[in-house]
Design an enzyme around this catalytic site. Structure first.
Site, PDB file in Angstrom:
ATOM      1  N   CYS A  37      22.322  48.521  29.747  1.00 11.46           N
ATOM      2  CA  CYS A  37      23.503  48.626  30.598  1.00 11.46           C
ATOM      3  C   CYS A  37      24.660  47.868  29.962  1.00 11.46           C
ATOM      4  O   CYS A  37      24.691  46.639  29.975  1.00 11.46           O
ATOM      5  CB  CYS A  37      23.183  48.077  31.984  1.00 11.46           C
ATOM      6  N   ASP A  96       7.360  42.433  21.332  1.00 10.59           N
ATOM      7  CA  ASP A  96       7.541  41.625  20.118  1.00 10.59           C
ATOM      8  C   ASP A  96       6.938  40.235  20.196  1.00 10.59           C
ATOM      9  O   ASP A  96       6.802  39.575  19.183  1.00 10.59           O
ATOM     10  CB  ASP A  96       9.033  41.442  19.821  1.00 10.59           C
ATOM     11  N   GLU A 120       9.724  44.825  10.499  1.00  9.04           N
ATOM     12  CA  GLU A 120      10.974  45.533  10.155  1.00  9.04           C
ATOM     13  C   GLU A 120      12.095  44.579   9.758  1.00  9.04           C
ATOM     14  O   GLU A 120      12.993  44.953   9.023  1.00  9.04           O
ATOM     15  CB  GLU A 120      11.415  46.466  11.292  1.00  9.04           C
ATOM     16  N   ILE A 149     -19.753  37.751  25.690  1.00  9.51           N
ATOM     17  CA  ILE A 149     -18.952  38.559  26.610  1.00  9.51           C
ATOM     18  C   ILE A 149     -18.907  37.918  27.994  1.00  9.51           C
ATOM     19  O   ILE A 149     -17.984  38.149  28.743  1.00  9.51           O
ATOM     20  CB  ILE A 149     -19.478  40.008  26.726  1.00  9.51           C
ATOM     21  N   ASN A 207     -19.327  32.239  29.632  1.00  6.16           N
ATOM     22  CA  ASN A 207     -19.975  31.260  30.514  1.00  6.16           C
ATOM     23  C   ASN A 207     -20.378  29.982  29.768  1.00  6.16           C
ATOM     24  O   ASN A 207     -21.298  29.291  30.172  1.00  6.16           O
ATOM     25  CB  ASN A 207     -21.220  31.895  31.154  1.00  6.16           C
ATOM     26  N   GLY A 210     -24.173  37.776  33.117  1.00  2.00           N
ATOM     27  CA  GLY A 210     -25.157  36.756  33.471  1.00  2.00           C
ATOM     28  C   GLY A 210     -24.862  36.225  34.862  1.00  2.00           C
ATOM     29  O   GLY A 210     -24.461  36.986  35.750  1.00  2.00           O
TER      30      GLY A 210
HETATM   31  P1  ADP Z   1      15.615  43.057  25.907  1.00  2.00           P
HETATM   32  O1  ADP Z   1      15.643  42.515  27.295  1.00  2.00           O
HETATM   33  O2  ADP Z   1      14.386  43.874  25.685  1.00  2.00           O
HETATM   34  O3  ADP Z   1      15.840  42.002  24.879  1.00  2.00           O
HETATM   35  P2  ADP Z   1      18.379  44.072  25.588  1.00  2.00           P
HETATM   36  O4  ADP Z   1      18.799  43.021  24.667  1.00  2.00           O
HETATM   37  O5  ADP Z   1      18.788  45.462  25.310  1.00  2.00           O
HETATM   38  O6  ADP Z   1      16.789  44.155  25.771  1.00  2.00           O
HETATM   39  O7  ADP Z   1      18.917  43.693  27.037  1.00  2.00           O
HETATM   40  C1  ADP Z   1      18.718  44.536  28.151  1.00  2.00           C
HETATM   41  C2  ADP Z   1      19.915  44.536  29.053  1.00  2.00           C
HETATM   42  O8  ADP Z   1      20.167  43.190  29.524  1.00  2.00           O
HETATM   43  C3  ADP Z   1      21.197  44.925  28.380  1.00  2.00           C
HETATM   44  O9  ADP Z   1      21.356  46.344  28.345  1.00  2.00           O
HETATM   45  C4  ADP Z   1      22.254  44.277  29.261  1.00  2.00           C
HETATM   46  O10 ADP Z   1      22.467  45.040  30.410  1.00  2.00           O
HETATM   47  C5  ADP Z   1      21.572  42.973  29.652  1.00  2.00           C
HETATM   48  N1  ADP Z   1      21.994  41.897  28.735  1.00  2.00           N
HETATM   49  C6  ADP Z   1      21.464  41.584  27.537  1.00  2.00           C
HETATM   50  N2  ADP Z   1      22.105  40.557  26.964  1.00  2.00           N
HETATM   51  C7  ADP Z   1      23.096  40.211  27.813  1.00  2.00           C
HETATM   52  C8  ADP Z   1      24.143  39.226  27.789  1.00  2.00           C
HETATM   53  N3  ADP Z   1      24.291  38.386  26.756  1.00  2.00           N
HETATM   54  N4  ADP Z   1      24.967  39.164  28.846  1.00  2.00           N
HETATM   55  C9  ADP Z   1      24.810  39.997  29.874  1.00  2.00           C
HETATM   56  N5  ADP Z   1      23.879  40.944  29.951  1.00  2.00           N
HETATM   57  C10 ADP Z   1      23.029  41.067  28.942  1.00  2.00           C
END
Ligand code: ADP
Length: 784
Positions: free
Chosen positions: A79, A156, A254, A533, A536, A579
């Site tokens: 977002c 991760d 990566e 497994i 215990n 067990g």
């Molecule tokens: P993750 O949580 O897997 O690290 P992201 O870094 O894409 O994934 O973050 C997910 C969402 O959290 C973003 O799309 C944004 O809406 C919100 N978000 C991430 N970083 C910030 C920030 N520094 N300030 C405000 N909102 C954030």
């Protein structure tokens, strides 16, 4: 006037990860259980900003079956608006309009950074909303303090302050499965494979996959190798090939790079391995990509998701305006609350340290297990290669390795790592085949000879092998003849013994320890690595092999649940091993959402069965067919002598009067597992090396010290937040319920309550207590 119900909302955000649904299920049900209203915010922060239908009230049954689903069922989205203040302002308004008192977020470090920002700005956001006349002072008054708690969902495992993130071990499992497949074809064609896995700033997946699969080399962002990394990698691969290895596996994160932040790509590695003037290997690249996120959560992630969800609800309910905003973490085996802000700062610091090429700092900011695993990995992959860690000749020991009890996943990985450590130090690791029975009856140099030095090439391929390659046996030293065993220890001039196994291994060391008084040859250091497994063994909260078993059971239960879809309305009564410990039944119950779990600790009674049957009748009467999957009851094999899985299934069927069906099912030896889980393999390697280091500490000819130092016979374990050695004498006398072959205090007991709460099981009459636990401690120890 009735108190206003608190409204708790839960949201998943950022990259999806297996286990997120488990968090949502646990939060929703725990919130309802605590008398609150539960809400879900759909599509992450996007839903918070949009409001309306994105914020939905949830009922108990809405999250049924969610533990076994991959991804996140309430959606997640990136977002952009939430990065900016106006987006967060709208989010705040929607929270107040919906009357949300507390928000639980499951996401990665980005999502939690966003949450932390939101929290910090909250009072000013409310002021602005009032100022702009979007809300009135009265409207915002009850929400002066934003109550927010984070749980970390990320494949991760890149969050500081917690050992594991929800989804990490599931992704690791997917990776190891793929590497295991690739290994087979690599070996057939004598090929090399460069496998790229996820992790931009975090090498956890790459490193753990390297440990679990015994890869030849790994590249991780936190710890680039020295300038000669090309030569180093090639010489390790060359050495392994010259020993006769037919496959080469290099795993690369990566985000891998060299010391100067120059990116290292899979293509570069491929070119090095394929170079006609050098190794000249037929080399392929495999990039694993999104399969790493796929599939359902492994047992560990389901446990983590469930316990963290429950803890998050407790945390939001206990929070006051003075409490610091927290997130839920796990350290070794303990669920804890940690300050959110600090973890966010530390996590960012890792990326910054990597950028600044301060790699020691980057490593130090990761948890202790990470550094340990890195050390174990380098040790095992360079075993045989360098003499730099070798001890002076008079400190080198002859160490006997022996498996005792039933096979368990990770036994071979433990031996492989222990042998690698021994070789790197100049010790002589010796295999004692087929337990004490093999030792006593087949010693000698015949082809059946049970005692011989390990050869590195033979153990190198054992990282992912199930069962016990050196053979295991339940016989105790006293049964084999203590005098005979003592004479063999003398004959082979062992300086130390390393036992790997379950309760029998623990019992065996206990016997050997006591027999030291009589037999001087037994005055050598000994340690036991719990592997069973049943989980215990006293002295540890975790035995290797138990994770493999839980995963097998959970797969089995998921399948059986689905098999009911055609018939609908079916209850399965599944008998587990374990067990006289209800660990396996309880944890599997936690992972599959069982309606009830029957354990030997608690027993089974008519009153209890009656209550559970009544509950099932209720459940099916209300079931409008939302989910066709069956319901599960798990019963440990020794929970009751009379009420067996079959009898219970028959009773349920009789009482159900055709309103629903009931079947019993016994997975049996499936539970010992085929391929051990990555967690068992990695922990086995780490703990085995610690065991040999502990033995090494005593050196040769240590009889006097052995007799005076209680640490000369020990059991290694993970307890709460640390890895510890417990003196056998203490463990035997203070912690062991000998009659029931389990620890007196079983750390997991509290989870049983959680299974009952989240399964919706009503209160039931507790069976009368038998002679168990503390009372049994006083019973005859049964050493003979
Ligand atoms: P993750 O949580 O897997 O690290 P992201 O870094 O894409 O994934 O973050 C997910 C969402 O959290 C973003 O799309 C944004 O809406 C919100 N978000 C991430 N970083 C910030 C920030 N520094 N300030 C405000 N909102 C954030």
């Amino acid at each position: 006037m009735a108190p206003v119900k608190k409204k708790i909302a839960i949201m998943t955000s950022g990259g999806d990860s297996p286990g997120m649904n488990g968090v949502v299920r646990a939060c929703v049900r725990m919130a309802l259980h605590m008398g609150c209203d539960a809400y879900c915010v759909y599509e992450g922060y996007e839903g918070l900003v949009r409001g309306g239908d994105y914020i939905r009230k949830m009922a108990w049954d809405d999250v049924r079956g969610w533990l076994s689903e991959g991804g996140t069922l309430i959606g997640t989205a990136r977002c952009m608006e939430f990065y900016e203040r106006p987006g967060r302002l709208t989010g705040a308004k929607n929270m107040v309009l919906n009357g949300i008192d507390a928000l639980i977020i499951c996401g990665g470090d980005g999502s939690l950074t966003g949450a932390d920002k939101f929290r910090a700005e909250w009072p000013s956001l409310l002021d602005e909303l009032v100022e702009k006349k979007e809300l009135t002072k009265d409207q915002v008054a009850p929400y002066k303090h934003l109550n927010i708690v984070g749980t970390v969902g990320s494949i991760d495992n890149d969050m500081s302050g917690t050992d594991a993130t929800i989804g990490g071990y599931s992704a690791l499992s997917r990776i190891c499965e793929m590497v295991d497949y690739i290994e087979a074809t690599a070996s057939s064609h004598s090929r090399a494979f460069v496998i790229e896995v996820m992790g931009r700033h975090c090498g956890w997946l790459a490193l753990m996959a390297g440990v679990a699969t015994g890869a030849d080399f790994v590249f991780i962002p936190e710890k680039p190798r020295e300038d000669n990394w090309k030569e180093e990698m090639c010489s390790i691969v060359q050495k392994h090939r010259s020993l006769g290895k037919r496959k080469t596996i290099v795993i690369i994160a990566e985000g891998a790079h060299d010391k100067y932040s120059n990116k290292i790509t899979p293509e570069m590695i491929k070119d090095l391995l394929a170079d006609p003037k050098g190794l000249h290997l037929d080399t392929r690249i495999t990039t694993l990509g999104h399969v790493q996120r796929g599939g359902t959560a492994v047992a560990y992630d389901r446990m983590l998701a469930t316990l963290q969800g429950v803890e998050a609800v407790k945390a939001v309910l206990e929070a006051t305006p003075e409490t610091e905003t927290c997130f839920i973490a796990i350290t070794e085996n303990k669920i804890v609350r940690r300050p959110l802000m600090q973890a966010v700062i530390d996590t960012k610091a890792v990326a910054k340290a990597i950028e600044a090429q301060d790699f020691d700092k980057a490593m130090s900011l990761r948890d202790t297990e990470f550094a340990d695993q890195y050390a174990s990995y380098m040790l095992t992959t360079t075993a045989n290669l360098s003499t730099q860690f070798q001890l002076p000749k008079d400190k080198r020991m002859k160490i006997g390795f022996i498996n005792v009890g039933a096979p368990a996943g990770g036994m071979n990985a433990a031996i492989r790592a222990g042998v690698a450590y021994c070789i790197s130090r100049g010790h002589e690791p010796v295999a004692i085949h087929n337990g004490f029975a093999g030792f006593a009856r087949h010693h000698g140099d015949s082809p059946l000879g049970a005692v011989r030095s390990f050869d590195w090439l033979e153990v190198d391929g054992w990282a992912s092998k199930g069962g016990s390659e050196i053979g295991t046996n339940r016989e105790l030293p006293k049964e084999s003849g203590m005098e005979h065993i003592a004479s063999l220890v003398k004959k082979y001039k062992f300086d130390a013994l390393f036992l790997i196994g379950g309760f029998e291994a623990f019992h065996a060391v206990s016997q050997l320890r006591i027999a030291r008084e009589e037999f001087p040859s037994l005055r050598i250091p000994m340690t036991v690595l719990p592997a069973t497994i049943s989980n215990n063994v006293p002295g540890t909260e975790y035995s290797i092999g138990s994770d493999t078993c839980l995963n097998e059971l959970i797969d089995y239960c998921d399948k059986i649940k689905q098999s009911a879809s055609a018939a609908r309305r079916r209850v399965f009564v599944i008998e587990t091993q374990g067990g006289r410990s209800g660990y396996v039944a309880t944890l599997a119950g936690l992972g599959v959402g069982a309606v009830a779990v029957y354990t030997p600790e608690e027993g089974v009674s008519l009153g209890m069965l009656e209550a559970d049957v009544r509950h099932l009748k209720d459940v099916f009467a209300k079931d409008k067919g939302q989910s066709r999957a069956g319901r599960l009851i798990l019963i440990n094999e020794k929970a009751s002598k009379v009420y067996t899985a079959k009898l219970i299934a028959d009773i349920i069927r009789e009482e159900a009067h055709d309103h629903f069906e009931s079947r019993d099912s016994i997975p049996g030896h499936v539970q010992q597992g085929g391929v051990p889980s990555p967690m068992d393999r990695c922990r086995a390697a780490r703990l085995a090396i610690k065991c040999i280091q502990h033995l090494e500490n005593f050196g040769r000819d240590a009889a006097d010290r052995v007799m005076s130092d209680p640490m000369s016979s020990t059991v290694i374990g993970i307890r709460g937040a640390s890895v510890v050695f417990t003196p056998m004498k203490e463990a035997e006398e203070k912690e062991t319920d000998w009659a029931n072959r389990r620890p007196i205090d079983e750390h997991w007991m509290y989870m049983k309550g959680t299974v009952d709460i989240l399964g919706g099981r009503p209160a039931y009459p507790k069976p009368e207590q038998r002679l168990t636990g503390l009372k049994a401690k006083d019973a005859k120890r049964g050493l003979d």
